[in-house]
Design an enzyme around this catalytic site. Structure first.
Site, mmCIF file in Angstrom:
data_model
loop_
_atom_site.group_PDB
_atom_site.id
_atom_site.type_symbol
_atom_site.label_atom_id
_atom_site.label_comp_id
_atom_site.label_asym_id
_atom_site.label_seq_id
_atom_site.Cartn_x
_atom_site.Cartn_y
_atom_site.Cartn_z
ATOM 1 N N CYS A 2 35.293 51.691 39.719
ATOM 2 C CA CYS A 2 34.214 51.165 41.199
ATOM 3 C C CYS A 2 33.191 49.721 41.253
ATOM 4 C CB CYS A 2 33.945 51.396 41.868
ATOM 5 S SG CYS A 2 35.260 52.742 42.402
ATOM 6 N N GLY A 28 37.771 46.346 41.107
ATOM 7 C CA GLY A 28 38.910 47.944 41.432
ATOM 8 C C GLY A 28 39.232 46.590 43.059
ATOM 9 N N ASN A 101 30.753 54.711 41.955
ATOM 10 C CA ASN A 101 31.407 54.574 40.968
ATOM 11 C C ASN A 101 31.520 55.825 39.548
ATOM 12 O OD1 ASN A 101 31.309 51.738 38.194
ATOM 13 N ND2 ASN A 101 32.893 53.286 38.934
ATOM 14 N N GLY A 102 32.239 55.976 39.516
ATOM 15 C CA GLY A 102 32.859 56.639 38.941
ATOM 16 C C GLY A 102 33.604 58.221 38.957
ATOM 17 N N TYR A 255 37.709 46.650 27.887
ATOM 18 C CA TYR A 255 38.700 46.421 28.787
ATOM 19 C C TYR A 255 38.034 46.104 30.103
ATOM 20 C CZ TYR A 255 42.495 45.937 33.301
ATOM 21 O OH TYR A 255 42.217 46.006 34.448
HETATM 22 O O1 LIG Z 1 49.110 49.187 28.422
HETATM 23 P P1 LIG Z 1 49.036 49.046 29.817
HETATM 24 O O2 LIG Z 1 49.203 50.217 30.416
HETATM 25 O O3 LIG Z 1 49.820 48.242 30.001
HETATM 26 O O4 LIG Z 1 47.750 48.493 29.992
HETATM 27 C C1 LIG Z 1 46.601 47.637 29.159
HETATM 28 C C2 LIG Z 1 46.954 46.159 29.618
HETATM 29 O O5 LIG Z 1 46.674 46.385 31.173
HETATM 30 C C3 LIG Z 1 45.203 45.642 30.956
HETATM 31 O O6 LIG Z 1 45.529 44.559 31.423
HETATM 32 P P2 LIG Z 1 45.030 43.709 32.871
HETATM 33 O O7 LIG Z 1 46.623 43.415 33.434
HETATM 34 O O8 LIG Z 1 44.979 45.029 33.491
HETATM 35 O O9 LIG Z 1 44.439 42.875 32.495
HETATM 36 P P3 LIG Z 1 43.072 41.299 32.174
HETATM 37 O O10 LIG Z 1 44.310 40.540 32.909
HETATM 38 O O11 LIG Z 1 42.008 41.074 32.466
HETATM 39 O O12 LIG Z 1 43.381 41.202 30.942
HETATM 40 C C4 LIG Z 1 44.168 45.077 29.580
HETATM 41 O O13 LIG Z 1 43.639 43.936 29.225
HETATM 42 C C5 LIG Z 1 46.184 45.457 28.975
HETATM 43 O O14 LIG Z 1 46.362 43.917 28.372
HETATM 44 N N1 LIG Z 2 36.924 53.892 40.058
HETATM 45 C C1 LIG Z 2 35.863 53.943 40.688
HETATM 46 O O1 LIG Z 2 34.613 54.876 40.590
HETATM 47 C C2 LIG Z 2 36.071 55.543 41.752
HETATM 48 C C3 LIG Z 2 35.060 56.200 42.841
HETATM 49 C C4 LIG Z 2 35.770 57.468 43.336
HETATM 50 N N2 LIG Z 2 35.974 58.730 42.374
HETATM 51 C C5 LIG Z 2 37.049 57.480 44.289
HETATM 52 O O2 LIG Z 2 37.814 57.437 43.971
HETATM 53 O O3 LIG Z 2 36.301 56.878 45.074
HETATM 54 MG MG LIG Z 3 45.229 42.613 29.998
#
Ligand SMILES: O=P(O)(O)OC[C@H]1O[C@H](OP(=O)(O)OP(=O)(O)O)[C@H](O)[C@@H]1O
Ligand SMILES: NC(=O)CC[C@H](N)C(=O)O
Ligand SMILES: [Mg+2]
Length: 488
Positions: A2, A28, A101-102, A255
């Site tokens: 988050c 998020g 967040n967490g 990421y």
């Molecule tokens: O193996 P997967 O389960 O597909 O997850 C990995 C992928 O998901 C994320 O991209 P995302 O589209 O979420 O965001 P981005 O546009 O920032 O790359 C990450 O950058 C990879 O491309």
């Molecule tokens: N990704 C997060 O930081 C999630 C915060 C919290 N555990 C929720 O589920 O709302």
């Molecule tokens: Mg990606």
């Protein structure tokens, strides 16, 4: 993951919190909320959706006051319902709102303690609401309301809570209280801005929020440290936990975070570039006679690494996939069906970059394999002669339990599989992963040699320790199947 942000300002803060949230939207996409206080009253507005969906002129006009906190949510616990959007609020003691967040890994024990010992009720399945009640209880047992009392309350929280947490609380009559877990797994950064001869302060998940709001980055909150910013603009800080091992989450650099953020004094952009360099060098070592014509990133996050790989290999870098800017991040979407459908809607190839060429596709990570399976096929359909794939992170083989929603090992494509098996499943001509040790060195960079990170989803080592039965319980609540059933 988050996004959280809090401001103690001189004038109204709601509009700035909104802007801060839009900058943290990549952390998020499910829900968003803002809580503000004018010293007499606290107001919370929240709901499901993107920041721009949740707030309108009407809701913003209700958010008065020079102090506030805000949250955008990517759930890791409980449901996706709007009642679990944050900030959460309790009216005793004093009136407290909290943004977290967490992810806590002893939520059920705490939930029981909160009811039976602290005599407080928790209305949702959210770990964050439990955390708020623990903090509220620890503050209620202090004899006065003061920064020192808040520090003692955070000490109490750190003794009881286990997991990853970066938290910003707003306490009526006091101000903001922000703290980071004893291992500093989740990020939190402090900034200030001079206005009319006084300082305004802000705390946020990522420094990019401070930049955009015009705050200068002062420093990261330290492991187990709490910061209090009082209503009248005083800044106090104290360590509130026994010395823990500092282990920031490495997946932030891989990421999650925006490349223009600084986290624990490491530029995310540079960390990604260095990951590209080490992976490029590995490719040269293992495949000195490679026949790659062109390096193509899988947008967005892999771009920094892909460019450096191309430089190291001495081959062309081309943007072969165009990303639809109106489709959000696929990995943080709640269900597999939605994630799968989104890849094709989000990315479209430019055939002339593929036709007749041997291409090396680069992604920052391969988690469930949703993206890479489809992308490799798209590259073939666009006419590529051969398709290789490089992952700037090592194989993701274990659940993440500190705030990234990958709870079920069997949903991870590399779990219990060799790299050769993953290669076959993805359907590429060859696949290469970054080595874990190389990634740690690359992220730490030359300025932080030897720095250690939470790498649990790659290594299976969990710095907090994990209670018996936790993984089974997590899986039964948060696997894709369990979520689909709950939604139905
Ligand atoms: O193996 P997967 O389960 O597909 O997850 C990995 C992928 O998901 C994320 O991209 P995302 O589209 O979420 O965001 P981005 O546009 O920032 O790359 C990450 O950058 C990879 O491309
Ligand atoms: N990704 C997060 O930081 C999630 C915060 C919290 N555990 C929720 O589920 O709302
Ligand atoms: Mg990606």
């Amino acid at each position: 993951m988050c996004g959280i942000v809090g401001i103690v300002g001189i004038h109204d803060v709601a509009a700035r919190l909104y802007d801060g949230l839009t900058v943290l939207q990549h952390r998020g996409q499910d829900a968003a909320g803002i809580a503000t206080s004018n010293g007499r009253q606290m107001r919370v507005e929240k709901g499901n959706g993107l920041v721009s969906d949740v707030f309108d002129e009407n809701s913003m006009s209700l958010l008065h006051g020079n102090i506030g906190i805000a949250h955008c949510r990517y759930p890791t616990a409980g449901s996706e319902g709007s009642d679990e959007a944050q900030p959460f609020y309790v009216n005793s003691p004093y009136g407290i709102a909290l943004a977290h967040n967490g992810n806590l890994i002893n939520t059920e024990t705490l939930r029981k303690e909160v009811f039976e010992q602290d005599r407080r009720s928790v209305n949702t399945q959210s770990d964050s609401e439990v955390l708020l009640n623990v903090f509220a209880h620890e503050l209620a047992i202090q004899s006065e309301l003061s920064p020192e009392a808040a520090f003692r309350a955070v000490e109490g929280v750190n003794k009881r809570a286990k997991g990853g947490y970066a938290v910003i609380c707003m306490v009526m009559g006091l101000g903001l209280v922000a703290f980071r877990d004893p291992n500093a797994i989740r990020p939190l950064v402090l900034g200030r801005r001079e206005l009319e001869g006084q300082f305004e302060y802000a705390v946020a998940s990522e420094s990019v929020a401070l930049d955009v709001l015009g705050f200068e980055r002062m420093r990261d909150i330290e492991p187990g440290e709490a910061v209090v910013i009082t209503n009248d603009g005083r800044l106090l800080h104290q360590h509130c936990a026994a010395q823990g091992l500092m282990r920031p989450c490495i997946f932030e650099y891989v990421y999650f975070a925006r490349p223009d953020s600084m986290m624990d004094n490491i530029s995310v952009h540079k960390a990604r570039m260095r990951m590209g360099v080490t992976l490029g060098e590995k490719i040269l070592r293992e495949r000195p006679d490679h026949d790659i014509d062109v390096v193509i990133p899988i947008p967005d996050t892999s771009r920094d690494a892909a460019l450096e790989i191309a430089n190291v290999l001495g081959v062309k870098y081309r943007e072969g996939f165009i990303k639809n800017r109106y489709v959000g991040r696929t990995f943080i979407m709640p269900g597999q069906q939605e994630r799968s459908k989104s890849v094709r809607r989000k990315l479209n190839p430019i055939p002339l970059e593929f036709k007749g060429r041997v291409v090396l596709l680069v992604d920052d990570s391969i988690v469930r394999g949703t993206t890479s399976k489809q992308i490799v096929q798209m590259a073939r359909d666009a006419g590529a002669k051969k398709v290789y794939l490089a992952s700037a992170a090592p194989p993701v083989r274990y659940p993440n339990i500190y705030g990234i929603d990958m709870p079920t090992p069997t949903e991870l494509i590399a779990h219990d599989r060799s790299e050769a098996e993953v290669e076959r499943l993805i359907g590429c001509d060859w696949l290469i992963y970054q080595d874990l040790a190389d990634m740690e060195v690359a992220v730490a960079g030359p300025k932080h040699p030897g720095m250690k990170f939470d790498t649990s989803c790659f290594s299976g080592e969990y710095v907090t320790g994990v209670g018996e039965g936790y993984f089974e319980q997590l899986q039964s609540q948060r696997s894709d199947d369990a979520k689909t059933k709950r939604r139905a």
